[in-house]
Design a protein around this motif. Structure first.
Motif, PDB file in Angstrom:
ATOM      1  N   THR A 221       0.828  -1.283  -0.041  1.00 22.22           N
ATOM      2  CA  THR A 221      -0.348   0.586   0.720  1.00 22.22           C
ATOM      3  C   THR A 221       0.756   1.409  -0.135  1.00 22.22           C
ATOM      4  OG1 THR A 221       0.267   0.304   2.118  1.00 22.22           O
ATOM      5  CG2 THR A 221      -1.722  -1.008   1.348  1.00 22.22           C
ATOM      6  N   THR A 222       1.914   0.845  -0.155  1.00 20.17           N
ATOM      7  CA  THR A 222       2.973   1.984   0.239  1.00 20.17           C
ATOM      8  C   THR A 222       3.168   2.956  -0.981  1.00 20.17           C
ATOM      9  OG1 THR A 222       4.708   0.636  -0.066  1.00 20.17           O
ATOM     10  CG2 THR A 222       4.401   2.017   1.466  1.00 20.17           C
ATOM     11  N   ASP A 223       3.491   4.068  -2.272  1.00 16.96           N
ATOM     12  CA  ASP A 223       3.883   4.884  -2.991  1.00 16.96           C
ATOM     13  C   ASP A 223       4.097   3.628  -4.443  1.00 16.96           C
ATOM     14  OD1 ASP A 223       2.666   6.528  -1.424  1.00 16.96           O
ATOM     15  OD2 ASP A 223       4.701   7.922  -2.090  1.00 16.96           O
ATOM     16  N   GLY A 224       3.250   3.196  -4.857  1.00 13.63           N
ATOM     17  CA  GLY A 224       4.008   2.468  -6.557  1.00 13.63           C
ATOM     18  C   GLY A 224       3.108   1.035  -5.919  1.00 13.63           C
ATOM     19  N   LEU A 225       3.258   0.737  -4.932  1.00 10.77           N
ATOM     20  CA  LEU A 225       2.870  -0.911  -5.154  1.00 10.77           C
ATOM     21  C   LEU A 225       1.054  -0.657  -5.102  1.00 10.77           C
ATOM     22  CD1 LEU A 225       4.837  -1.538  -1.706  1.00 10.77           C
ATOM     23  CD2 LEU A 225       5.628  -1.720  -4.327  1.00 10.77           C
ATOM     24  N   PHE A 226       0.731  -1.912  -4.915  1.00  9.81           N
ATOM     25  CA  PHE A 226      -1.292  -2.409  -5.220  1.00  9.81           C
ATOM     26  C   PHE A 226      -1.636  -3.694  -4.493  1.00  9.81           C
ATOM     27  CE2 PHE A 226       1.311  -0.891  -9.617  1.00  9.81           C
ATOM     28  CZ  PHE A 226       0.887  -0.067  -9.507  1.00  9.81           C
ATOM     29  N   ILE A 227      -2.743  -3.441  -4.213  1.00 12.72           N
ATOM     30  CA  ILE A 227      -3.683  -4.415  -3.959  1.00 12.72           C
ATOM     31  C   ILE A 227      -4.736  -5.181  -4.820  1.00 12.72           C
ATOM     32  CG2 ILE A 227      -4.945  -5.264  -2.215  1.00 12.72           C
ATOM     33  CD1 ILE A 227      -4.147  -3.737  -0.406  1.00 12.72           C
ATOM     34  N   ARG A 228      -4.311  -6.311  -5.620  1.00 14.35           N
ATOM     35  CA  ARG A 228      -4.636  -6.009  -6.709  1.00 14.35           C
ATOM     36  C   ARG A 228      -5.579  -5.040  -7.307  1.00 14.35           C
ATOM     37  NH1 ARG A 228      -9.005 -10.625  -3.742  1.00 14.35           N
ATOM     38  NH2 ARG A 228      -7.506 -12.236  -3.144  1.00 14.35           N
ATOM     39  N   PRO A 229      -4.794  -4.241  -8.768  1.00 16.18           N
ATOM     40  CA  PRO A 229      -4.622  -3.544  -9.119  1.00 16.18           C
ATOM     41  C   PRO A 229      -6.153  -4.293 -10.712  1.00 16.18           C
ATOM     42  CG  PRO A 229      -3.160  -4.189 -10.122  1.00 16.18           C
ATOM     43  CD  PRO A 229      -3.041  -4.431  -8.863  1.00 16.18           C
ATOM     44  N   LYS A 230      -7.014  -3.461 -11.163  1.00 17.42           N
ATOM     45  CA  LYS A 230      -8.781  -3.101 -11.221  1.00 17.42           C
ATOM     46  C   LYS A 230      -8.231  -2.439 -12.715  1.00 17.42           C
ATOM     47  CE  LYS A 230     -10.754  -6.028  -9.687  1.00 17.42           C
ATOM     48  NZ  LYS A 230     -10.712  -7.586 -10.002  1.00 17.42           N
ATOM     49  N   ASP A 231      -7.468  -1.907 -12.882  1.00 14.22           N
ATOM     50  CA  ASP A 231      -7.977  -1.084 -14.910  1.00 14.22           C
ATOM     51  C   ASP A 231      -6.969  -0.097 -14.517  1.00 14.22           C
ATOM     52  OD1 ASP A 231      -9.308  -0.805 -17.174  1.00 14.22           O
ATOM     53  OD2 ASP A 231     -10.764   1.324 -16.227  1.00 14.22           O
ATOM     54  N   VAL A 232      -6.579   0.205 -15.794  1.00 12.92           N
ATOM     55  CA  VAL A 232      -5.763   1.066 -15.732  1.00 12.92           C
ATOM     56  C   VAL A 232      -6.258   1.915 -16.747  1.00 12.92           C
ATOM     57  CG1 VAL A 232      -4.534  -0.955 -17.602  1.00 12.92           C
ATOM     58  CG2 VAL A 232      -2.937   1.583 -16.994  1.00 12.92           C
ATOM     59  N   ALA A 233      -5.812   3.478 -17.661  1.00 12.25           N
ATOM     60  CA  ALA A 233      -6.156   4.658 -18.298  1.00 12.25           C
ATOM     61  C   ALA A 233      -5.100   4.942 -18.478  1.00 12.25           C
ATOM     62  CB  ALA A 233      -7.310   5.047 -17.537  1.00 12.25           C
ATOM     63  N   ILE A 234      -4.668   5.450 -19.341  1.00 16.43           N
ATOM     64  CA  ILE A 234      -4.116   6.507 -19.943  1.00 16.43           C
ATOM     65  C   ILE A 234      -4.250   7.949 -20.388  1.00 16.43           C
ATOM     66  CG2 ILE A 234      -1.565   6.855 -21.845  1.00 16.43           C
ATOM     67  CD1 ILE A 234      -1.611   4.102 -21.277  1.00 16.43           C
ATOM     68  N   ASP A 235      -4.249   9.177 -19.962  1.00 12.63           N
ATOM     69  CA  ASP A 235      -4.298  10.597 -20.739  1.00 12.63           C
ATOM     70  C   ASP A 235      -3.937  10.550 -21.526  1.00 12.63           C
ATOM     71  OD1 ASP A 235      -2.285  12.177 -20.025  1.00 12.63           O
ATOM     72  OD2 ASP A 235      -2.897  13.034 -18.201  1.00 12.63           O
ATOM     73  N   PRO A 236      -3.874  11.385 -22.627  1.00 13.67           N
ATOM     74  CA  PRO A 236      -2.575  11.628 -23.448  1.00 13.67           C
ATOM     75  C   PRO A 236      -1.890  12.316 -23.477  1.00 13.67           C
ATOM     76  CG  PRO A 236      -5.283  12.384 -24.027  1.00 13.67           C
ATOM     77  CD  PRO A 236      -5.135  12.351 -22.214  1.00 13.67           C
ATOM     78  N   SER A 237      -1.197  12.322 -22.737  1.00 15.26           N
ATOM     79  CA  SER A 237       0.177  12.733 -22.160  1.00 15.26           C
ATOM     80  C   SER A 237       0.938  11.434 -21.927  1.00 15.26           C
ATOM     81  CB  SER A 237       0.149  14.362 -21.300  1.00 15.26           C
ATOM     82  OG  SER A 237      -0.370  13.747 -20.192  1.00 15.26           O
ATOM     83  N   GLY A 238       0.535  11.014 -21.857  1.00 16.10           N
ATOM     84  CA  GLY A 238       1.676   9.537 -21.041  1.00 16.10           C
ATOM     85  C   GLY A 238       0.985   8.964 -20.128  1.00 16.10           C
TER      86      GLY A 238
END
Length: 319
Positions: A221-238
């Motif tokens: 749960t610290t910065d950059g870690l996950f508990i079961r990531p469910k979705d990912v999205a990207i804005d036009p700047s990356g």
């Protein structure tokens, strides 16, 4: 009865993130819509969200088995779909995507193990099967190819926009390029594919030809870690947005450098109960399916879409 240490950690980590003291600021909350129910504008576990070029928002409503269409302010416009196995019906409507030309809407179904393609008014176009509980779905920048998180096959499959198979990447495991029930997929402006590798608690990145590029994240749960990531999205700047079971949204550069996180558990504005699908249209807005609270939340960054186009600006934003 013994309790495995991993589950003790997950429970402790979830409780830690839930504390209001740990919530960080993100883009400002703008509005929300939806309540529990089956009527127009209501939801029962909204999971997928997509937006077209005219600003219309499409929501895949998991247990009601329908797609609802709203304007950019969350005002109900229309809907289609009922429970069933026939054309235009759904069983576990899950992921949703709109093509670049704003002509077609693609919906995955975990119950019927297929993808259905519709016009933006809900008219059926085509379908394809051969999947095992497909979840996330995304189109490449041209709109010619469709990526599907084939979750229970531990794959991401690539198809033409007519449903012709192109290739599959993945396979069960935790090694580079392997997957464990992937849930979300997104494609950046260069055609690179990002996968929410849910039970491996990481994001993986691939080229448009399916070659493994890299990864980031592990359980925590610290910065950059996950508990079961469910979705990912990207804005036009990356900038890469990731939702996970710790009830927060994290932002990264395209190579996985952590930028910030925001959210936290709760029902107040800007908090979440199991955020799932996201869409980031590129004008500073972020739409999030707050699934267990049966609502959509809209956030708005006051910056212009071009404000994140240089590394200097990104660093300045997140100091």
């Amino acid at each position: 009865m013994s309790i495995k240490p991993r589950f003790i950690f997950v429970l402790f980590a979830t409780l830690t993130i839930s504390s209001g003291a740990f919530a960080q600021s993100g883009p400002p909350f703008m509005l929300k819509w939806g309540t529990f129910g089956t009527g127009p504008g209501q939801f029962k576990i909204p999971i997928g969200v997509a937006i077209d070029g005219a600003g219309y928002v499409y929501i895949a409503d998991l247990t009601v088995n329908r797609v609802q269409k709203f304007n950019a302010a969350g005002v109900y416009v229309s809907q289609w779909g009922t429970t069933g196995t026939g054309i235009g019906q759904f069983s576990g409507s899950n992921g949703i995507a709109v093509d670049r030309a704003n002509q077609f809407v693609y919906v995955t179904e975990t119950g019927n193990n297929r993808v259905q393609k519709f016009t933006t008014s809900g008219s059926f176009v085509t379908q394809w099967t051969g999947l095992n509980q497909p979840m996330g779905i995304a189109l490449d920048p041209t709109g010619d190819f469709v990526y599907v998180a084939d979750s229970f096959n531990n794959l991401v499959q690539k198809f033409t926009n007519q449903g012709d198979f192109v290739f599959a990447i993945g396979g069960s495991g935790a090694g580079d390029g392997q997957m464990s029930q992937p849930s979300g997929v997104a494609v950046d402006a260069s055609g690179n594919l990002y996968v929410a590798d849910t039970f491996n608690h990481r994001i993986q990145k691939f080229s448009s030809s399916g070659l493994y590029i890299g990864q980031w994240g592990s359980l925590g749960t610290t910065d950059g870690l996950f508990i079961r990531p469910k979705d990912v999205a990207i804005d036009p700047s990356g900038v890469v947005f990731v939702s996970d079971q710790s009830n927060r949204i994290q932002e990264f550069t395209g190579d996985g450098t952590f930028l910030r996180w925001w959210g936290g558990e709760g029902s107040a504005n800007g908090r979440f109960e199991y955020p799932r699908g996201m869409v980031v249209p590129g004008d500073g807005r972020v739409y999030v399916c707050d699934s267990e609270l049966h609502r959509i939340q809209l956030f708005g960054d006051p910056l212009t879409p071009t404000a994140r186009t240089t590394w200097g600006r990104i660093k300045a934003l997140y100091r």
